[in-house]
Write an enzyme that holds these catalytic residues in place. Structure first.
Site, PDB file in Angstrom:
ATOM      1  CG  HIS A  78      43.981  33.486  39.007  1.00 55.63           C
ATOM      2  ND1 HIS A  78      43.366  34.508  38.296  1.00 55.63           N
ATOM      3  CD2 HIS A  78      44.507  34.084  40.109  1.00 55.63           C
ATOM      4  CE1 HIS A  78      43.518  35.654  38.942  1.00 55.63           C
ATOM      5  NE2 HIS A  78      44.213  35.429  40.045  1.00 55.63           N
ATOM      6  CG  ASP A  80      39.984  33.807  36.549  1.00 53.07           C
ATOM      7  OD1 ASP A  80      41.017  33.404  37.129  1.00 53.07           O
ATOM      8  OD2 ASP A  80      38.994  34.239  37.166  1.00 53.07           O
ATOM      9  CG  ASP A 141      44.681  39.528  40.250  1.00 53.29           C
ATOM     10  OD1 ASP A 141      45.041  38.346  40.396  1.00 53.29           O
ATOM     11  OD2 ASP A 141      43.759  40.044  40.904  1.00 53.29           O
ATOM     12  CD  GLU A 175      41.964  34.201  42.557  1.00 53.41           C
ATOM     13  OE1 GLU A 175      42.254  34.482  43.738  1.00 53.41           O
ATOM     14  OE2 GLU A 175      41.705  35.080  41.701  1.00 53.41           O
ATOM     15  CD  GLU A 176      40.638  37.986  39.838  1.00 53.15           C
ATOM     16  OE1 GLU A 176      40.009  38.325  40.864  1.00 53.15           O
ATOM     17  OE2 GLU A 176      41.802  38.340  39.633  1.00 53.15           O
ATOM     18  CG  ASP A 198      46.794  35.572  42.706  1.00 50.94           C
ATOM     19  OD1 ASP A 198      46.870  36.500  41.864  1.00 50.94           O
ATOM     20  OD2 ASP A 198      45.717  35.137  43.133  1.00 50.94           O
ATOM     21  CG  HIS A 379      40.305  43.294  40.401  1.00 51.47           C
ATOM     22  ND1 HIS A 379      39.545  42.718  41.385  1.00 51.47           N
ATOM     23  CD2 HIS A 379      41.246  42.382  40.080  1.00 51.47           C
ATOM     24  CE1 HIS A 379      40.015  41.507  41.660  1.00 51.47           C
ATOM     25  NE2 HIS A 379      41.052  41.287  40.865  1.00 51.47           N
TER      26      HIS A 379
END
Length: 408
Positions: A78, A80, A141, A175-176, A198, A379
């Site tokens: 992903h 995003d 990520d 995805e997040e 991932d 994150h």
């Protein structure tokens, strides 16, 4: 392989945060900036059947270079990044030949990436680390996964002596915020199985994840002047507190690991008249997962019996443990495990304490284990990734393609 680092640095500088409060797909317009760039990249490295749909889902094909028929496999990441921490003006830093000591990220704010706290740093002494500048997340990520897949396809296209079947690649938005697979066209992707790139540290290989649900608890109060409130006021904030006091105190993220489930209260707001609690429910075991949902219902019922009809509960299932879909085709995990071992990588097989697009895709008919992308501390401002782990992810992808062609 030399393009891997500049490709990754280019990707992370583009802000692609998703937005859980948006109903569009992608959930933010800025995701389109990187999405369109990825389409160009796939064309440039010579992939065929490159497409992007109205929802930002990207697909492409590396054609087979062998005569026999082998299963078409895929690799998915992903593009995003998480809304949990700012991703605007990402300024990645390179730490070459890491010496094992603290890394100063932001001198003004005194933000340090310290191996005394983040102990796994010490395993990367002598390597090149890519870190944040202490002000944003990095975006490994999962832009690391995106860069690794593209670089692996470029590597295979260049090294034609490596024999492989038809390979499909896919890049997804959102995805997040739990929507990465919602509009993924499994039929169009047309692969027998796939791997999401991932995961976190070098060697991770995962085919189990949490069963997941979200819950929203609403409390209704009555506001009365506090000087004359006896027997009349109902304070919804105190009702919310009563609810929290009945949750198991040790079944929270900060006190659990492995396959242990939890309740995670992540948002609370309130006035005397109206309060809300939002939480998530997680458990690898399906029976225990259902028991957790039942416990919330029981707590709400107790509060109603004591205080009246002042509490409402809404539970929404989010995703399920993909293990039940992977075990019948377990050879796809074994191929990935063998690929790592042939490259001198020790496989780390463990359950995911979270979710993955692979879970939803597995239940949509595309079995999809998860493989390491190499990053740590996702994150947040302490996020980093070793370049050497990214390079090994590229080689792992290529080796999976090679082994699949050999064994079918």
């Amino acid at each position: 392989m030399e393009k891997l680092l500049p490709r990754f640095l280019d990707f992370v500088r583009i802000d692609t945060q998703s937005d859980p409060n948006s109903d569009s797909t992608p959930s933010t317009d800025k995701q389109w900036v990187l999405a369109k760039k990825l389409v160009l990249e796939l064309h440039q490295i010579g992939l065929e059947e490159v497409s992007i749909d109205e929802n930002g889902y990207i697909m492409g094909t590396l054609p087979s270079n062998i005569d026999k028929e082998v299963p078409t496999i895929g690799f998915i990441s992903h593009y995003d990044t998480s809304p949990d921490f700012t991703a605007e003006n990402v300024n990645p830093q390179l730490v070459e030949n890491y010496d094992g000591g603290p890394i100063l990220l932001d001198e003004k704010e005194g933000i340090v990436l310290d191996p005394d706290y983040f102990e796994e740093l010490r395993q990367y002494v002598g390597q090149t680390l890519i870190t944040t500048d202490g002000k944003t997340l990095l975006g490994a990520d999962d832009k690391a996964g995106v860069a690794e897949i593209i670089t692996a396809m470029e590597y295979l296209a260049t090294n034609k002596e490596i024999k492989h079947g038809k390979i499909r690649v896919g890049f997804t938005p959102d995805e997040e915020i739990g929507r990465g697979a919602h509009k993924f066209d499994v039929k169009k992707f047309d692969a027998r199985w796939a791997y999401t790139i991932d995961g976190s540290e070098l060697g991770e290989l995962e085919f189990e994840n949490f069963n997941a649900a979200s819950a929203k608890v609403t409390f209704k109060g009555k506001s009365v002047h506090p000087g004359y409130a006896k027997g009349k006021m109902v304070n919804s904030i105190l009702l919310a507190n009563a609810f929290l006091s009945l949750l198991p105190p040790h079944e929270v993220p900060e006190k659990t690991d492995g396959r242990q489930g939890f309740f995670h209260v992540h948002d609370i707001s309130g006035t005397i008249e109206h309060s809300e609690i939002e939480l998530i429910i997680r458990d690898h075991d399906e029976e225990q997962f259902e028991a957790r949902k039942t416990l919330l219902q029981d707590i709400v019922q107790k509060l109603k019996e004591k205080h009246g009809d002042v509490v409402d509960l809404e539970i929404k299932d989010q995703y399920k443990n993909m293990q039940e879909k992977i075990e019948p085709v377990f050879h796809i995990v074994e191929i990935a495990e063998d690929a790592m071992m042939k490259l001198g990588i020790k496989p780390i097989i463990k359950p995911i304490r979270g979710g993955t697009d692979g879970s939803q895709l597995s239940f949509m008919g595309l079995p999809c284990p998860n493989i390491f992308a190499g990053g740590h501390n996702f994150h947040g401002k302490y996020e980093y990734i070793p370049l050497e782990s990214m390079q090994k992810a590229v080689l792992t992808i290529a080796k999976i393609c090679e082994l699949t062609a050999e064994r079918f």
